[in-house]
Motif scaffolding. Structure first.
Motif, PDB file in Angstrom:
ATOM      1  N   TYR A 256      -4.857 -42.477 -22.712  1.00 45.70           N
ATOM      2  CA  TYR A 256      -5.895 -40.934 -23.823  1.00 45.70           C
ATOM      3  C   TYR A 256      -6.863 -41.153 -23.862  1.00 45.70           C
ATOM      4  N   ILE A 257      -7.705 -39.579 -22.933  1.00 45.53           N
ATOM      5  CA  ILE A 257      -9.127 -39.936 -22.598  1.00 45.53           C
ATOM      6  C   ILE A 257      -9.653 -38.580 -24.351  1.00 45.53           C
ATOM      7  N   ASN A 258     -10.986 -38.947 -24.431  1.00 43.17           N
ATOM      8  CA  ASN A 258     -11.619 -38.483 -25.229  1.00 43.17           C
ATOM      9  C   ASN A 258     -12.468 -37.063 -24.731  1.00 43.17           C
ATOM     10  N   LEU A 259     -12.268 -36.298 -24.940  1.00 42.77           N
ATOM     11  CA  LEU A 259     -12.604 -34.633 -24.121  1.00 42.77           C
ATOM     12  C   LEU A 259     -13.189 -34.336 -25.049  1.00 42.77           C
ATOM     13  N   HIS A 260     -14.002 -35.060 -26.748  1.00 41.27           N
ATOM     14  CA  HIS A 260     -14.864 -33.802 -27.050  1.00 41.27           C
ATOM     15  C   HIS A 260     -16.015 -33.081 -26.417  1.00 41.27           C
ATOM     16  N   ASP A 261     -16.856 -33.991 -25.371  1.00 40.66           N
ATOM     17  CA  ASP A 261     -17.259 -33.257 -24.722  1.00 40.66           C
ATOM     18  C   ASP A 261     -17.251 -34.097 -23.368  1.00 40.66           C
ATOM     19  N   THR A 262     -16.812 -32.925 -22.542  1.00 43.62           N
ATOM     20  CA  THR A 262     -17.453 -33.252 -20.951  1.00 43.62           C
ATOM     21  C   THR A 262     -18.426 -34.383 -20.713  1.00 43.62           C
ATOM     22  N   ALA A 263     -19.270 -33.946 -21.208  1.00 46.18           N
ATOM     23  CA  ALA A 263     -20.817 -34.487 -20.419  1.00 46.18           C
ATOM     24  C   ALA A 263     -20.833 -35.815 -20.826  1.00 46.18           C
ATOM     25  N   ILE A 264     -19.658 -36.959 -21.059  1.00 47.11           N
ATOM     26  CA  ILE A 264     -20.210 -38.361 -21.536  1.00 47.11           C
ATOM     27  C   ILE A 264     -19.626 -38.513 -20.083  1.00 47.11           C
TER      28      ILE A 264
ATOM     29  N   GLN B  36     -27.150 -37.227 -15.584  1.00 46.03           N
ATOM     30  CA  GLN B  36     -27.390 -36.029 -15.874  1.00 46.03           C
ATOM     31  C   GLN B  36     -27.412 -34.985 -15.211  1.00 46.03           C
ATOM     32  N   ASP B  37     -27.178 -35.789 -14.266  1.00 43.91           N
ATOM     33  CA  ASP B  37     -27.308 -34.557 -13.046  1.00 43.91           C
ATOM     34  C   ASP B  37     -26.038 -33.594 -13.230  1.00 43.91           C
ATOM     35  N   PRO B  38     -26.001 -32.297 -13.864  1.00 46.35           N
ATOM     36  CA  PRO B  38     -25.248 -30.950 -13.347  1.00 46.35           C
ATOM     37  C   PRO B  38     -23.613 -31.571 -11.883  1.00 46.35           C
ATOM     38  N   ALA B  39     -24.852 -31.517 -11.305  1.00 46.26           N
ATOM     39  CA  ALA B  39     -24.002 -32.325 -10.149  1.00 46.26           C
ATOM     40  C   ALA B  39     -22.105 -32.994  -9.806  1.00 46.26           C
ATOM     41  N   TRP B  40     -22.947 -33.808 -10.954  1.00 50.05           N
ATOM     42  CA  TRP B  40     -21.795 -34.856 -10.772  1.00 50.05           C
ATOM     43  C   TRP B  40     -20.981 -34.765 -12.611  1.00 50.05           C
ATOM     44  N   LEU B  41     -20.955 -33.561 -13.070  1.00 53.06           N
ATOM     45  CA  LEU B  41     -20.990 -33.284 -14.480  1.00 53.06           C
ATOM     46  C   LEU B  41     -19.113 -31.814 -14.487  1.00 53.06           C
ATOM     47  N   TYR B  42     -18.709 -32.341 -15.212  1.00 50.58           N
ATOM     48  CA  TYR B  42     -17.290 -31.227 -15.741  1.00 50.58           C
ATOM     49  C   TYR B  42     -17.990 -30.185 -16.304  1.00 50.58           C
ATOM     50  N   PRO B  43     -17.540 -28.687 -16.120  1.00 54.81           N
ATOM     51  CA  PRO B  43     -18.293 -27.913 -17.326  1.00 54.81           C
ATOM     52  C   PRO B  43     -17.000 -28.242 -18.005  1.00 54.81           C
TER      53      PRO B  43
ATOM     54  N   THR C  34     -15.085 -27.118 -20.670  1.00 58.98           N
ATOM     55  CA  THR C  34     -14.507 -25.613 -20.523  1.00 58.98           C
ATOM     56  C   THR C  34     -13.056 -26.249 -21.126  1.00 58.98           C
ATOM     57  N   ASP C  35     -12.082 -25.556 -20.938  1.00 57.14           N
ATOM     58  CA  ASP C  35     -10.666 -25.413 -21.101  1.00 57.14           C
ATOM     59  C   ASP C  35     -10.864 -26.126 -19.302  1.00 57.14           C
ATOM     60  N   GLU C  36     -11.267 -25.221 -18.561  1.00 57.29           N
ATOM     61  CA  GLU C  36     -10.689 -24.907 -16.860  1.00 57.29           C
ATOM     62  C   GLU C  36     -11.535 -26.409 -16.837  1.00 57.29           C
ATOM     63  N   GLY C  37     -13.169 -26.864 -17.552  1.00 53.97           N
ATOM     64  CA  GLY C  37     -13.011 -28.476 -16.674  1.00 53.97           C
ATOM     65  C   GLY C  37     -12.584 -28.938 -17.295  1.00 53.97           C
ATOM     66  N   ARG C  38     -11.840 -29.030 -18.137  1.00 54.13           N
ATOM     67  CA  ARG C  38     -11.164 -30.623 -19.167  1.00 54.13           C
ATOM     68  C   ARG C  38     -10.190 -30.531 -18.647  1.00 54.13           C
ATOM     69  N   ALA C  39      -9.767 -29.406 -17.924  1.00 50.62           N
ATOM     70  CA  ALA C  39      -8.149 -29.197 -17.088  1.00 50.62           C
ATOM     71  C   ALA C  39      -8.491 -30.056 -15.925  1.00 50.62           C
ATOM     72  N   GLU C  40      -9.642 -30.007 -15.256  1.00 56.16           N
ATOM     73  CA  GLU C  40     -10.056 -30.205 -13.561  1.00 56.16           C
ATOM     74  C   GLU C  40     -10.136 -31.819 -13.836  1.00 56.16           C
TER      75      GLU C  40
ATOM     76  N   LYS D 133     -18.398 -37.477 -13.230  1.00 62.23           N
ATOM     77  CA  LYS D 133     -17.443 -37.520 -12.666  1.00 62.23           C
ATOM     78  C   LYS D 133     -17.050 -39.572 -11.844  1.00 62.23           C
ATOM     79  N   TRP D 134     -18.829 -40.210 -11.544  1.00 62.44           N
ATOM     80  CA  TRP D 134     -18.641 -41.118 -10.784  1.00 62.44           C
ATOM     81  C   TRP D 134     -18.708 -41.849 -11.791  1.00 62.44           C
ATOM     82  N   ALA D 135     -18.098 -41.884 -13.502  1.00 66.28           N
ATOM     83  CA  ALA D 135     -18.177 -42.928 -14.344  1.00 66.28           C
ATOM     84  C   ALA D 135     -16.619 -43.066 -15.035  1.00 66.28           C
ATOM     85  N   LEU D 136     -15.506 -41.957 -14.062  1.00 63.01           N
ATOM     86  CA  LEU D 136     -14.583 -42.411 -15.073  1.00 63.01           C
ATOM     87  C   LEU D 136     -13.324 -42.982 -13.826  1.00 63.01           C
ATOM     88  N   PRO D 137     -13.385 -43.016 -12.594  1.00 60.74           N
ATOM     89  CA  PRO D 137     -12.593 -44.570 -12.138  1.00 60.74           C
ATOM     90  C   PRO D 137     -12.013 -45.427 -12.162  1.00 60.74           C
TER      91      PRO D 137
END
Length: 610
Positions: free
Chosen positions: A418-426, A343-350, A352-358, A429-433
């Motif tokens: 395929y990755i589910n981006l319904h909610d980027t909070a799940i 839940q640390d905001p430093a590790w979360l993508y927004p 938003t469409d921009e956050g999903r693109a990132e 960044k450290w969980a994606l690789p």
């Protein structure tokens, strides 16, 4: 549109059926002739598998030439075809039994054992009068759920896999739209029969989510079904009133069939119970035992699997603890600390469409980085590339968090992650690789593509899936990426790696808890959150998935444990003669197989190098 009976009795189909009859009546064949007999039977069965799943044929790029009629069809969803691609195997058991397997050796014997194992399981699934086999080739008790049913798979399939270069291809799209409507109607009929005759209904919360998704498609037919055809014909320069014709089918037959499913879900929702597991349904305990064996290809009982899961959870939590302490998370359970870190905001993508693109850009960079390391541990790399894609928003509410889709047999269409981006909070960044390594390279894309590209593997062995092998390899691939040093410059990613292993272990506990020990949905979600630290939305999606696919969640960690054990034993027996590239080729070159068959293959490889 040609139906399955017409196709089977056509010229190719008549030869196929005659071939099966000849094979079944050929006694006393040995040696090379037995190999030829077995391979001829596999070829005959693979033809029937393609007919059983035109969607699968298109996915493999095999809907041309002699199979061109398949491009106008989708998979039958009638009760008679409820086994889908496993139906030919169930019906081919007698022919398989007549092959003198004792004269086969090496790959020929492992191929035979693999086909025979799956045919036996297909017969067991067929013995249950409810449910069937879904598009993932999993036994599933519920015809319509948040994960199963044509509504969940066909729109994305038509958009991403049905190619259009000619007017005939566009006509085939329209025929498939009509077949989609027919299939939806057959599913509604089966679901009603299961509810009335066998008292098999999904849990209430599953029906709620399915209803939300079916209604979403019902309200978005133009965008989901019509516009893909308009876009593709426009790009190909194929003239015609495709919008009007597709719109007529979508707003007519498809809408009416979706209304049937909506009617089923709304009418039967009051009768649905909250019990999460299949074990509480009629004949549910026996059904779950079958599913657990199918999904793990082991003889583990639910009780044994549950205990194994608990032991694995404890061991992995002990590995994650010091890493969390190093990040300053010292208080509370491992799961609670992972939740806080996630839940640390430093590790979360927004969100938003921009956050999903990132996020998607980061995934593509991870794929490129790990691709460069693959030649160090693999003798062969797949020709097909892999693309990172977002799960279509219309189905992301009930879809898995991530999954892979194989490319075409000839490599012309790439594989997809395929990755589910319904909610980027799940997705901190450290969980994606680790998910990237699981779904792309060295995971599912590499394993699946190498199997498809193998030159001496019968087609039937290329298209059969074994959950514990495939998902076990995916999790083993995560381990391999760590061993290759993919986290050396990103130590936080090791927490994602441990969390991934932790929730695969927790899956065993939860799946057996739900289906064999009477756990509720809420108890399962609570355990997932407390033990693993997944975000609430992710924990909910995960646990509801286990309710629909009994036993499937157990295949990951059990498969990885077995593959790691086989490698450890092979290394110990061979010492300096152990070759990691050779080990991986031995695991992968024969295609997917049950774990006990894989064990014998590895033993033979070790013996050949001793």
């Amino acid at each position: 549109m040609l139906n399955r009976r017409h196709l089977l009795m056509g010229a190719a189909g008549a030869g196929l059926l005659a071939g099966c009859g000849t094979l079944a009546g050929t006694p006393g064949v040995t040696g090379g002739a037995t190999r030829d007999q077995a391979r001829a039977l596999y070829d005959a069965l693979s033809e029937q598998v393609l007919v059983a799943s035109p969607i699968g044929a298109t996915g493999l790029g095999l809907d041309t030439g002699a199979h061109a009629a398949l491009k106008s069809q989708i998979d039958s969803r009638t009760y008679a075809d409820r086994l889908n691609v496993l139906k030919p195997l169930a019906e081919g058991r007698a022919a398989l039994a007549r092959i003198d397997a004792g004269t086969l050796s090496g790959r020929d014997r492992s191929d035979y054992d693999t086909v025979q194992w799956m045919a036996g399981m297909a017969g067991e699934i067929a013995a249950f009068p409810f449910g069937g086999v879904d598009s993932y080739m999993y036994p599933c008790p519920y015809v319509i759920s948040q994960l199963t049913g044509l509504y969940q798979s066909v729109p994305d399939f038509l958009d991403n896999q049905h190619s259009i270069a000619t007017a005939a291809d566009a006509e085939a799209y329209l025929a498939r739209l009509q077949g989609f409507a027919e299939g939806l109607g057959h599913e509604a009929e089966r679901a009603r029969a299961d509810a009335s005759d066998h008292r098999i209904l999904p849990p209430d919360f599953i029906m709620d989510k399915a209803l939300t998704q079916v209604r979403a498609l019902r309200g978005n037919l133009e965008a989901m079904l019509v516009q893909p055809l308009v876009r593709k014909t426009g790009a190909a320069g194929v003239a015609g009133d495709w919008s009007g014709r597709a719109g007529q089918i979508a707003s007519g037959a498809v809408a009416a069939a979706l209304d049937q499913q909506i009617d089923f879900l709304t009418r039967h929702r009051p009768q649905a119970v909250h019990d999460a597991g299949i074990g509480s349904r009629r004949d549910g305990e026996r059904y779950y035992d079958m599913c657990l064996r199918f999904q793990t290809s082991t003889g583990l009982s639910p009780q044994e699997a549950h205990q194994l899961g608990l032991e694995q959870v404890a061991a992995i939590q002990a590995q994650a603890h010091p890493l969390l302490v190093a990040k300053g998370y010292t208080q509370g359970s491992v799961g609670a600390r992972l939740t806080a870190f996630g839940q640390d905001p430093a590790w979360l993508y927004p969100n938003t469409d921009e956050g999903r693109a990132e996020l998607l850009a980061d995934l593509n960079r991870q794929v490129e980085a790990v691709t460069a390391r693959m030649p160090e541990v693999f003798a062969r790399m797949p020709r097909a590339r892999v693309e990172v894609r977002r799960v279509p928003p219309a189905i992301e509410l009930g879809a898995p968090r991530g999954y892979a889709q194989s490319g075409s047999l000839d490599g012309s269409r790439p594989g997809a992650y395929y990755i589910n981006l319904h909610d980027t909070a799940i997705w901190p960044k450290w969980a994606l690789p680790t998910l990237t390594y699981h779904e792309s390279l060295p995971g599912h894309h590499l394993q699946g593509s190498l199997a498809l590209e193998a030159t001496d593997t019968p087609l039937l062995l290329k298209v059969m899936g074994f959950n514990a092998y495939g998902e076990g390899w995916g999790l083993y691939a995560e381990q391999l990426a760590s061993e290759l040093g993919m986290y050396d410059a990103f130590p936080e990613g090791m927490l994602g790696f441990h969390q991934s292993f932790l929730y695969r272990a927790a899956r065993i506990v939860i799946d057996t808890g739900i289906h064999a020990q009477g756990w509720s949905r809420e108890q399962a979600i609570s355990y997932m959150s407390e033990a693993v630290g997944l975000a609430p939305g992710a924990a909910e999606s995960e646990c509801e998935r286990y309710c629909v696919w009994p036993g499937q969640a157990c295949g990951y960690k059990i498969g990885q444990i077995e593959m790691d054990r086989m490698r450890t034993q092979a290394r110990a027996r061979l010492g300096e003669r152990f070759d990691i590239k050779g080990f991986h080729s031995t695991v992968l070159d024969g295609g997917a197989m049950p774990l006990d068959v894989l064990g014998r293959v590895i033993d033979q490889w070790v013996a050949s190098r001793s």
